[in-house]
Write an enzyme that holds these catalytic residues in place. Sequence first.
Site, mmCIF file in Angstrom:
data_model
loop_
_atom_site.group_PDB
_atom_site.id
_atom_site.type_symbol
_atom_site.label_atom_id
_atom_site.label_comp_id
_atom_site.label_asym_id
_atom_site.label_seq_id
_atom_site.Cartn_x
_atom_site.Cartn_y
_atom_site.Cartn_z
ATOM 1 C CE LYS A 10 -60.262 -2.690 -12.017
ATOM 2 N NZ LYS A 10 -60.996 -3.059 -10.788
ATOM 3 N NE ARG A 173 -18.330 12.400 -18.151
ATOM 4 C CZ ARG A 173 -19.195 12.950 -17.308
ATOM 5 N NH1 ARG A 173 -19.103 12.696 -16.010
ATOM 6 N NH2 ARG A 173 -20.143 13.760 -17.747
ATOM 7 C CG HIS A 244 -21.381 7.564 -11.712
ATOM 8 N ND1 HIS A 244 -20.985 8.692 -12.379
ATOM 9 C CD2 HIS A 244 -22.334 7.961 -10.824
ATOM 10 C CE1 HIS A 244 -21.652 9.745 -11.910
ATOM 11 N NE2 HIS A 244 -22.480 9.314 -10.967
#
Length: 279
Positions: A10, A173, A244
Amino acid sequence: MALINSTYGKGRVRIMRVKRDTARHEVRELSVKTLLTGGFDRVFTDADNSAALCTDTVKNITWIVARENVGLDSELYGKALAQKFLDAYPQVETVTVISEETKWTRMVVDGEEQDHGFILDANGKPTVTVEATRAGMAVTSGLSGFTFMKSTESGWDKFFKDEYTTLAETRDRIAATAMEARWRWSRDPADYAAANALILKTMLKVFVSTYSESVQDSLYRMGMAALDAVPELIDIHMACPNKHYVPINLKPFGMDYDNMVLLPTDEPHGQIECTVGRD
């Protein structure tokens, strides 16, 4: 032709457990899937249901064990549920219990945590998988979709280049991901909730406080730190798709790129995965 393997049970059995033996309540909301293997092949191959538990029975037992164990961490609840099937049904050989938690955190009013007020924490879902046989149990905990980022102190450079390479190197970055992680236990810790919190806290500290030469570099060091912090861990697996943030070209408007305005995207994304374990 033959039946190669089979399982049934289940799924999406939803439960809210409220521990209310004191004025300070604890809530645990789960979606549980329980799968059984064992002496059920004839249900598939011979239309013989005589050994088969109803999946509705699986649901009922999931609820009953929840009522009997309202205060247990998800890992221990999963073990109790699996043991119930092994004890009650000799035809069951293996039980797999997979749970996903909807997280609720305490509401804070005027600087005070509330005893019975909660706010939905939508960042990731804790997961637990219990694999149980009569020979023993294996427990795996983890997180699904846990999202985090840092806006600097991350780079990607000095990578292999050939005629197909177009990506520019960078030493600054944004690093962001929605992490899927799971970690296996050699034994029960003193407190699953505390140990899981320490694993996450340790990994995030490594991520945010050290320079990332790559997502790969960060993941390895995060996993190493988690194993150092929690001795009950066997290993930890992390899968981190890049989220990104692409520089937007504003030169047509007389503006230079200053790493301050970027376009969010996660398609296509880098997929970085690793498992860090003990020697």
